[in-house]
Structure formats: structure tokens, C-alpha cells
Design an enzyme around this catalytic site. Structure first.
Site, mmCIF file in Angstrom:
data_model
loop_
_atom_site.group_PDB
_atom_site.id
_atom_site.type_symbol
_atom_site.label_atom_id
_atom_site.label_comp_id
_atom_site.label_asym_id
_atom_site.label_seq_id
_atom_site.Cartn_x
_atom_site.Cartn_y
_atom_site.Cartn_z
ATOM 1 N NE ARG A 203 -4.321 1.844 0.636
ATOM 2 C CZ ARG A 203 -5.387 1.739 0.203
ATOM 3 N NH1 ARG A 203 -6.046 0.475 -0.210
ATOM 4 N NH2 ARG A 203 -6.160 2.611 0.387
ATOM 5 C CG ASP B 251 -15.625 10.355 4.751
ATOM 6 O OD1 ASP B 251 -14.967 10.397 3.787
ATOM 7 O OD2 ASP B 251 -16.381 9.012 4.492
ATOM 8 C CG ASP C 105 -8.195 14.189 8.671
ATOM 9 O OD1 ASP C 105 -8.721 13.220 8.151
ATOM 10 O OD2 ASP C 105 -8.646 14.646 9.708
ATOM 11 C CB ALA C 106 -4.426 10.341 8.818
ATOM 12 N N GLY C 107 -7.956 10.549 8.190
ATOM 13 C CA GLY C 107 -9.155 9.607 8.962
ATOM 14 C C GLY C 107 -9.959 9.421 7.853
ATOM 15 C CG ASN D 208 -12.977 12.726 -0.355
ATOM 16 O OD1 ASN D 208 -13.658 12.726 -1.544
ATOM 17 N ND2 ASN D 208 -12.793 11.789 0.367
ATOM 18 C CB THR D 209 -17.395 15.539 -2.490
ATOM 19 O OG1 THR D 209 -18.716 15.564 -2.131
ATOM 20 C CG2 THR D 209 -16.772 14.811 -3.493
ATOM 21 C CG HIS D 210 -18.742 11.686 3.179
ATOM 22 N ND1 HIS D 210 -18.720 10.461 2.817
ATOM 23 C CD2 HIS D 210 -19.658 11.517 4.297
ATOM 24 C CE1 HIS D 210 -19.519 9.541 3.731
ATOM 25 N NE2 HIS D 210 -19.985 10.447 4.509
HETATM 26 C C1 GRF Z 1 -20.284 10.783 -4.886
HETATM 27 O O1 GRF Z 1 -21.470 10.816 -4.152
HETATM 28 C C2 GRF Z 1 -19.181 10.568 -3.861
HETATM 29 O O2 GRF Z 1 -19.309 11.647 -2.704
HETATM 30 C C3 GRF Z 1 -19.280 9.109 -3.462
HETATM 31 O O3 GRF Z 1 -19.106 8.673 -4.742
HETATM 32 C C4 GRF Z 1 -20.112 9.528 -5.564
HETATM 33 C C5 GRF Z 1 -19.259 9.481 -6.800
HETATM 34 O O4 GRF Z 1 -19.960 9.856 -7.898
HETATM 35 N N1 GRF Z 1 -18.009 9.093 -2.668
HETATM 36 P P1 GRF Z 1 -19.479 10.442 -9.323
HETATM 37 O O5 GRF Z 1 -18.377 9.445 -9.521
HETATM 38 O O6 GRF Z 1 -18.780 11.895 -9.144
HETATM 39 O O7 GRF Z 1 -20.294 10.113 -10.187
#
Ligand code: GRF
Length: 202
Positions: free
Chosen positions: A66, A146, A142-144, A108-110
Site C-alpha cells: 500500500r 471523512d 486528513d488521515a481519517g 474530498n466530497t462525502h
Molecule cells: C459521490 O456521491 C461521492 O461523494 C461518493 O461517490 C459518488 C461519486 O460520484 N463517494 P461520481 O463518480 O462523481 O459520479
């Protein structure tokens, strides 16, 4: 000055597409200089190619460890000299080498309202819990899992007849708008991170 973005994807890449579309307007202040992935054959890579953006793939399975994968990913991203790295549906945790190089400027988006429902199943977990409002969160990686400092959030209602899929689609619509708005502001205004508090500006 136009901010250089490297976007990392693992799937359909609709968030990436929203960024590519926004970047077509010079006033947006950013350009996607490369798209990286942890797997081949995904729509996200196709979207990049269609837009004429450079791509690269670094698969964990192709490396001894990894750590070696993390170092290779870091090197590939670094070769494009990004100002901001955007994880847009990237289904891997980046490691220590990556964070040493790009910590503080990787977002990052969650698909949940942090700190609720971290991990891979944000929409399903929110539905199972029975919340009436969930949403999406953009955070500094960060390292966690989300756990990073929160840059932006948008609330999304849960409907009575939702499935995890319909809820996730509603969240993704909000997520794309949130991502485009916040990354644009980061590019044009900068961002200041003080502990867990984040604000645009410098
Ligand atoms: C998003 O909802 C993201 O937050 C999640 O997976 C989805 C990705 O969608 N982890 P896309 O590949 O941008 O269509």
C-alpha cells in the site's frame, strides 16, 4: 492566475464532469490539468479523455504494498504540479506520503452531513438511521475516514419513498453544485484552515 486541479476518481465521474464544465469558463479561475484513477475502464477516465485532459491510473494491485502504491500515486499527482487535488468519488484512502505532499490542499466530497455517517455507505446509513435531513460535505483530507476540516455542506431532505439509490442521486445533485462553488472559491479567493475552522480568503 488559474489554479491547477488534479482530480482523482474511481467511478462514474459526474462530480468530475461538473468541474470540467465549470472550468470551461475562464472566469471560474481553475483548470483540470489531469485526472487520475485507481482502476481502468471507468466512465470518469472517459470523461477526462473526451475533454482532452491527461489521465493516469495507479492500481493498488500492481504494487508490492500500500505504501508503494501511495508513493506512486503521489509521484504521478506531483508531476502535474497541482494547486489543489480534488478527490471526486475516489474510493481509496490516500496514505502518509500523499498527505506529506498534498495535505492541506486535497479536498474530498462525502455524501452525508459530517460528522454523521462517514464511510462508504453514507446515503444507505442515513436512510437506515431514519434521519429526515442528510446532505453532502466537502472537507480537507486528513488521515481519517471523512474526518477532515469542513469547507462546505449542503442539506438534502430524505423523502418517505427513498431508496439508498434515489437518495444518493438527490445528494449527488447537491454535491456537484457544492463542489463547483467551493472549489471555484478556493481557486479565486484561497482558503484558510485554522484547526477545524475553514474559511475562504487568505
Ligand atoms: C459521490 O456521491 C461521492 O461523494 C461518493 O461517490 C459518488 C461519486 O460520484 N463517494 P461520481 O463518480 O462523481 O459520479
Amino acid at each position: 492566475m488559474t489554479a491547477r486541479l488534479v482530480v482523482l476518481v474511481s467511478g462514474s465521474g459526474t462530480n468530475l464532469q461538473a468541474l470540467l464544465d465549470a472550468c470551461a469558463d475562464p472566469a471560474y479561475g481553475a483548470e483540470v490539468v489531469a485526472v487520475g484513477a485507481d482502476r481502468d475502464g471507468i466512465l470518469g477516465l472517459e470523461r477526462a479523455e473526451r475533454a482532452g485532459v491527461a489521465t493516469f491510473v495507479r492500481r493498488v494491485a500492481d504494487f508490492e504494498s500500500r505504501e508503494a502504491w501511495d508513493a506512486a500515486l503521489t509521484e504521478a499527482v506531483a508531476s502535474y504540479a497541482p494547486d489543489v487535488v480534488v478527490l471526486a468519488g475516489f474510493m481509496k484512502l490516500v496514505g502518509p506520503a500523499f498527505l506529506a505532499s498534498f495535505g492541506g490542499r486535497t479536498v474530498n466530497t462525502h455524501p452525508a452531513l459530517s460528522p454523521s455517517f462517514p464511510g462508504m455507505h453514507g446515503p444507505a446509513d442515513a436512510l437506515a438511521y431514519g434521519v429526515k435531513v442528510t446532505g453532502c460535505t466537502l472537507f480537507v483530507v486528513d488521515a481519517g475516514v471523512d474526518t477532515g476540516a469542513i469547507i462546505a455542506q449542503t442539506a438534502v431532505p430524505v423523502e418517505d419513498d427513498d431508496t439508498a439509490e434515489t437518495l444518493h442521486e438527490r445528494i449527488k445533485t447537491a454535491e456537484r453544485a457544492m463542489l463547483v462553488e467551493a472549489v471555484g472559491r478556493m481557486a479565486r479567493e484561497g482558503v484558510v484552515v485554522e484547526g477545524r475552522r475553514v474559511r475562504f480568503g487568505h
